[in-house]
Motif scaffolding. Structure first.
Motif, mmCIF file in Angstrom:
data_model
loop_
_atom_site.group_PDB
_atom_site.id
_atom_site.type_symbol
_atom_site.label_atom_id
_atom_site.label_comp_id
_atom_site.label_asym_id
_atom_site.label_seq_id
_atom_site.Cartn_x
_atom_site.Cartn_y
_atom_site.Cartn_z
ATOM 1 N N ARG A 284 -0.544 26.710 15.010
ATOM 2 C CA ARG A 284 -0.710 27.809 15.965
ATOM 3 C C ARG A 284 -1.095 29.110 15.282
ATOM 4 O O ARG A 284 -1.658 30.005 15.907
ATOM 5 C CB ARG A 284 0.590 27.994 16.754
ATOM 6 N N HIS A 285 -0.802 29.206 13.997
ATOM 7 C CA HIS A 285 -1.096 30.432 13.252
ATOM 8 C C HIS A 285 -1.012 30.111 11.761
ATOM 9 O O HIS A 285 -0.553 29.022 11.356
ATOM 10 C CB HIS A 285 -0.107 31.546 13.626
ATOM 11 N N ALA A 286 -1.436 31.075 10.957
ATOM 12 C CA ALA A 286 -1.334 30.904 9.509
ATOM 13 C C ALA A 286 0.131 30.750 9.131
ATOM 14 O O ALA A 286 1.025 31.344 9.736
ATOM 15 C CB ALA A 286 -1.938 32.107 8.799
ATOM 16 N N GLY A 287 0.388 29.908 8.126
ATOM 17 C CA GLY A 287 1.758 29.671 7.694
ATOM 18 C C GLY A 287 2.334 28.382 8.217
ATOM 19 O O GLY A 287 3.403 27.951 7.774
ATOM 20 N N GLU A 288 1.643 27.761 9.181
ATOM 21 C CA GLU A 288 2.055 26.447 9.684
ATOM 22 C C GLU A 288 1.093 25.381 9.185
ATOM 23 O O GLU A 288 -0.104 25.630 9.029
ATOM 24 C CB GLU A 288 2.058 26.413 11.211
ATOM 25 N N THR A 301 6.825 24.172 8.284
ATOM 26 C CA THR A 301 6.899 25.609 7.996
ATOM 27 C C THR A 301 7.630 25.786 6.675
ATOM 28 O O THR A 301 8.765 25.305 6.522
ATOM 29 C CB THR A 301 7.644 26.364 9.100
ATOM 30 N N PRO A 302 7.018 26.430 5.692
ATOM 31 C CA PRO A 302 7.686 26.586 4.384
ATOM 32 C C PRO A 302 8.966 27.403 4.504
ATOM 33 O O PRO A 302 9.017 28.404 5.229
ATOM 34 C CB PRO A 302 6.639 27.290 3.524
ATOM 35 N N ASP A 316 -2.836 28.951 3.098
ATOM 36 C CA ASP A 316 -2.203 27.730 3.585
ATOM 37 C C ASP A 316 -2.585 26.516 2.738
ATOM 38 O O ASP A 316 -1.767 25.618 2.515
ATOM 39 C CB ASP A 316 -2.577 27.485 5.048
ATOM 40 N N VAL A 317 -3.847 26.482 2.254
ATOM 41 C CA VAL A 317 -4.244 25.357 1.400
ATOM 42 C C VAL A 317 -3.449 25.374 0.096
ATOM 43 O O VAL A 317 -3.132 24.311 -0.464
ATOM 44 C CB VAL A 317 -5.762 25.389 1.107
ATOM 45 N N SER A 318 -3.079 26.568 -0.391
ATOM 46 C CA SER A 318 -2.271 26.665 -1.608
ATOM 47 C C SER A 318 -0.832 26.253 -1.340
ATOM 48 O O SER A 318 -0.192 25.602 -2.172
ATOM 49 C CB SER A 318 -2.298 28.094 -2.155
ATOM 50 N N LEU A 367 -4.786 21.919 8.859
ATOM 51 C CA LEU A 367 -4.547 23.267 8.354
ATOM 52 C C LEU A 367 -5.114 24.346 9.262
ATOM 53 O O LEU A 367 -6.053 24.106 10.032
ATOM 54 C CB LEU A 367 -5.164 23.418 6.963
ATOM 55 N N TYR A 368 -4.541 25.539 9.150
ATOM 56 C CA TYR A 368 -5.082 26.701 9.858
ATOM 57 C C TYR A 368 -6.273 27.225 9.037
ATOM 58 O O TYR A 368 -6.222 27.233 7.807
ATOM 59 C CB TYR A 368 -4.015 27.791 9.978
#
Length: 406
Positions: A284-288, A301-302, A316-318, A367-368
């Protein structure tokens, strides 16, 4: 930035739809063969010449480069490609659904790449870079453009808006439904002057093409005792787009096998990620990060968010690479690992599900998308993203405009 008009080789109008092809690196040999079937003038016969050599299994065999050169020469000799009488800049638009983008087709100086004015955000693979060097050097041409991005410029926008009102040189819809239009700029000077005020551009797509073009330019500079910097070999083919018009899709991952049991994988994963079984296949957003495993979609979710001061670690890829792929799945270098594959976002999350359901992969990650701001931040910091961090659509067609090095 040094941006210059060039004398293009381009398809005669009646051949443009057949000639224009997808880039060499978005199809495999079989797909290229199918796309070029019954199309003797498709540019795939140039950029993927191995399709005309069924008995040759090595795509890097010398005969492949010889065939590519012969195929390009045939298109020229038979009048399928014609050459402009004078140097020109072009406007190139692509419409995919509701999205449209306008790029300027020009030649860029390879020393701007060497000096970091053309900024990169990904590493290249040696074997692919050497392949493109051989293609450019043996054909004496840039047959596929580099996709560059620049920060928006009012001066350039004015020239683009005026040119859009003129009669196009080409207009057609490709087999994939993407609409392509090309115009000529009546006056190249204002565009060249405007780019001279732009401090940097960014490689959006085409890291191997830009690196190989710079290497060929450097080789020819070294071999010419009377080098001035103005010779045609100093410039390579590019399409430059304003950042506001570009659309980045995610570049998703599938992992072919797990090093242990699924239960072990889940246990290790839960130590660094909160796992929510919510059925969502897209973040839904960056970070997920969304994960498909054993027939179900989960959202990860980290538990510890990397500091935003590091533009690479916060991608996010990292987060996926550093939190899952390397420590849990043993994929330390995705460029070299045979246990991972990458799926462009244009194929959708259904393709990820299909890989796992069919047993071709054990787990898939959705990924986002990386943002243009993130891309610029990484490149401006002189850092590099993990491989396959961005997928740009629509793709530039090859063969519409060709730049020769003489």
């Amino acid at each position: 930035m040094r941006v210059k008009r060039f004398r293009a080789w381009r398809p005669a109008t009646e051949f443009v739809e057949e000639v224009a092809s997808v880039p060499y690196d978005v199809v495999d040999r079989q797909q290229a063969t199918e796309l070029a079937a019954n199309k003797p003038n498709s540019f795939l016969h140039v950029v993927r010449a191995e399709i005309d050599l069924p008995d040759v299994k090595d795509p890097y065999a010398e005969i492949v480069y010889e065939k590519a050169k012969a195929n390009l020469n045939r298109l020229i000799n038979e009048g399928v490609l014609i050459r402009e009488k004078e140097g020109t800049l072009y406007l190139y638009s692509q419409r995919m659904g509701d999205h449209i983008q306008y790029g300027i087709v020009a030649s860029c100086h390879f020393e701007d790449y060497e000096e970091g004015k053309i900024k990169i955000h990904e590493k290249t693979r040696r074997v692919k870079e050497e392949d493109r060097i051989r293609y450019v050097d043996s054909q004496n041409a840039n047959t596929g453009p580099v996709f560059l991005a620049y920060r928006d410029s009012d001066l350039i926008n004015e020239q683009v808006e005026a040119t859009k009102q003129s009669l196009p040189l080409y207009h057609f819809t490709a087999d994939d439904g993407v609409e392509h239009t090309v115009w000529k700029f009546k006056d190249a000077e204002p565009i060249e002057a405007a780019f001279s005020e732009i401090p940097a551009t960014y490689v959006a797509d085409g890291h191997h093409r830009s690196a190989s073009a710079a290497k060929v330019g450097s080789m020819r500079r070294a071999a010419n005792p009377n080098h001035t910097g103005d010779e045609p070999y100093n410039y390579f083919l590019a399409v430059l787009f304003p950042e506001s018009e570009l659309k980045i899709l995610p570049y998703n991952r599938v992992v072919l096998s797990l090093p242990g049991s699924i239960d072990d994988f889940r246990t290790q994963l839960s130590e660094t990620f909160a796992i929510e079984a919510n059925g969502l296949d897209e973040p839904r957003h960056a970070g997920e990060i969304c994960m498909y495993l054993e027939g179900h979609w989960n959202t990860l979710t980290p538990r510890n968010i990397p500091q935003a001061v590091d533009p690479v670690a916060s991608l996010d890829v990292s987060i996926l690479q550093n939190g899952v792929l390397a420590p849990i799945l043993g994929i330390d270098d995705p460029r070299e690992s045979s246990n991972i594959d990458f799926i462009g976002g244009i194929k959708g999350t259904g393709e990820l599900k299909k890989w796992v359901d069919e047993g071709r992969a054990a787990v898939a990650f959705s990924l986002y998308p990386t943002s243009m701001d993130q891309l610029f931040a990484v490149a401006d910091a002189g850092m590099l993203m993990p491989p396959k961090s961005t997928w740009f659509e629509p793709k530039l067609r090859s063969g519409l405009l060709v730049n020769t090095l003489n």
